[in-house]
Design an enzyme around this catalytic site. Structure first.
Site, mmCIF file in Angstrom:
data_model
loop_
_atom_site.group_PDB
_atom_site.id
_atom_site.type_symbol
_atom_site.label_atom_id
_atom_site.label_comp_id
_atom_site.label_asym_id
_atom_site.label_seq_id
_atom_site.Cartn_x
_atom_site.Cartn_y
_atom_site.Cartn_z
ATOM 1 N N ARG A 63 0.820 -1.217 0.000
ATOM 2 C CA ARG A 63 0.000 0.000 0.000
ATOM 3 C C ARG A 63 0.859 1.275 0.000
ATOM 4 N NH1 ARG A 63 -5.203 -0.778 3.822
ATOM 5 N NH2 ARG A 63 -6.111 -2.609 2.840
ATOM 6 N N ASP A 164 -15.863 9.913 7.716
ATOM 7 C CA ASP A 164 -14.797 8.917 7.636
ATOM 8 C C ASP A 164 -13.483 9.681 7.729
ATOM 9 O OD1 ASP A 164 -14.838 5.763 6.469
ATOM 10 O OD2 ASP A 164 -12.909 6.788 6.289
HETATM 11 C C1 LIG Z 1 -14.327 -1.595 6.811
HETATM 12 S S1 LIG Z 1 -14.870 0.061 6.588
HETATM 13 C C2 LIG Z 1 -16.522 -0.055 7.247
HETATM 14 C C3 LIG Z 1 -17.518 0.714 6.384
HETATM 15 C C4 LIG Z 1 -18.979 0.610 6.837
HETATM 16 N N1 LIG Z 1 -19.149 1.160 8.164
HETATM 17 C C5 LIG Z 1 -19.465 -0.815 6.778
HETATM 18 O O1 LIG Z 1 -19.657 -1.424 7.843
HETATM 19 O O2 LIG Z 1 -19.661 -1.337 5.679
HETATM 20 C C6 LIG Z 1 -13.981 0.917 7.890
HETATM 21 C C7 LIG Z 1 -13.901 2.417 7.675
HETATM 22 O O3 LIG Z 1 -13.423 3.022 8.887
HETATM 23 C C8 LIG Z 1 -12.642 4.139 8.516
HETATM 24 N N2 LIG Z 1 -11.770 4.543 9.645
HETATM 25 C C9 LIG Z 1 -10.647 3.921 10.103
HETATM 26 N N3 LIG Z 1 -10.119 4.609 11.118
HETATM 27 C C10 LIG Z 1 -10.919 5.693 11.328
HETATM 28 C C11 LIG Z 1 -10.892 6.786 12.238
HETATM 29 N N4 LIG Z 1 -9.916 6.925 13.148
HETATM 30 N N5 LIG Z 1 -11.869 7.716 12.153
HETATM 31 C C12 LIG Z 1 -12.855 7.593 11.232
HETATM 32 N N6 LIG Z 1 -12.930 6.595 10.341
HETATM 33 C C13 LIG Z 1 -11.976 5.644 10.389
HETATM 34 C C14 LIG Z 1 -11.889 3.651 7.288
HETATM 35 O O4 LIG Z 1 -11.396 4.723 6.503
HETATM 36 C C15 LIG Z 1 -12.942 2.807 6.567
HETATM 37 O O5 LIG Z 1 -13.594 3.529 5.562
#
Ligand SMILES: C[S@@+](CC[C@H](N)C(=O)[O-])C[C@H]1O[C@@H](n2cnc3c(N)ncnc32)[C@H](O)[C@@H]1O
Length: 295
Positions: A63, A164
């Site tokens: 990445r 996000d």
């Molecule tokens: C696996 S996705 C889940 C998306 C959706 N909530 C679902 O369940 O389908 C996790 C998301 O969390 C976000 N994320 C990770 N760390 C974060 C943080 N500190 N604050 C906000 N978002 C975060 C990532 O960018 C990613 O888009």
């Protein structure tokens, strides 16, 4: 080996220590040492709360190698110096590269069934407020929006805040354009009502209609940020499939803050593998991976 500095939200240095014996990756374009990996882990932990497991070295290499190419640096050590120097653009790109954004429309459909039931009972004219706090590329908040527009009695309004940390996925969410192969995940009655099918150059894509786009606002928010800018409380919070990336003290600190922005009668939805055992003083179970405030 660097000492793990304090985590900004929890105060602890929660990332697992990485063994120094890992060999450097000399067969790859860039040299990637155990010390580089430890720096990546410490930095993403302090800045996004993400605890990268020791086994994620390959993932991190592939990445971040793209970022090394894009910035023209010659080594991981140089790249990490750049990120740690506070260059805001590269810090954003670094975080974007390391987040995992897997999502889909109507993922974990039982949440949407329960949301629909609750919204059908909504009696007052107050606008319903919903927060999708790790919204990724928009499939989750748009699924919430479709459910709400379908279920709410006429005249009742809804506003959905989709946040996000990753600015790339937020951009995709605001555009609201998805590959047409996502359509089967969307319940049949909603497909025509809420989506347009692309033609010509846009063949193979669907686009959310204005009615849906209007009720969803995308904003960048790092759940670790000292201040959350929203005022007022939410009737529903979707915090799904993000806490798995955090260690327990970080989860608990975020859950405590969510409890303060949730309406007393509100519901919190979490992902299928995210139990809230450790937050029993804050939340009580109210259904399958669904929680209400304890007090
Ligand atoms: C696996 S996705 C889940 C998306 C959706 N909530 C679902 O369940 O389908 C996790 C998301 O969390 C976000 N994320 C990770 N760390 C974060 C943080 N500190 N604050 C906000 N978002 C975060 C990532 O960018 C990613 O888009």
């Amino acid at each position: 080996m660097r000492a793990e500095p304090a985590h900004p939200l929890t105060g602890g240095g929660g990332a697992v220590a990485f063994g120094a014996a890992e060999p450097a990756w000399n067969n790859f374009q860039y040299r990637f040492t155990a010390d580089d990996f430890a720096r990546v882990r410490g930095f993403i932990y302090r800045n996004a709360g993400i605890s990268l497991a020791p086994g994620k070295m390959d993932m991190v290499y592939s990445r971040l190698a793209r970022r090394l190419r894009a910035t023209g640096v010659e080594s991981f050590a140089q790249y990490l110096d750049l990120v740690e120097s506070g260059d805001p653009q590269e810090l954003e790109a670094f975080i974007n590269a390391l987040t995992t954004n897997m999502t889909s429309f109507f993922r974990e459909p039982h949440h949407f069934r329960l949301l629909s039931e609750r919204l059908r009972q909504h009696r007052d004219q107050r606008q319903v407020a919903i927060w999708s706090c790790a919204s990724s590329s928009g499939e989750e908040p748009y699924s919430i929006a479709m459910t709400a527009l379908d279920a709410l009695p006429a005249g009742a309004g809804v506003s959905i805040l989709a946040t996000d940390i990753d600015t790339n996925v937020l951009g995709r969410g605001s555009e609201g354009i998805y590959p047409v192969d996502q359509l089967p995940k969307i319940p049949e009655p909603y497909r025509k009502r809420f989506f347009l099918r692309g033609e010509g150059n846009n063949e193979g894509f669907i686009r959310v209609k204005e009615e849906l786009r209007r009720v969803v606002t995308f904003k960048r928010l790092n759940l670790l940020d000292g201040q959350w800018p929203m005022r007022g409380k939410f009737d529903f919070v979707f915090c799904r499939n993000v806490m798995i990336y955090f260690d327990r003290p970080t989860q608990l600190a975020i859950l405590e803050r969510i409890s303060r922005v949730l309406h007393p009668d509100g519901l919190l939805f979490v992902g299928h593998s995210e139990s809230l055992h450790h937050a029993q003083e804050l939340f009580r179970v109210c259904g399958n991976t669904t929680y209400a405030l304890r007090s």
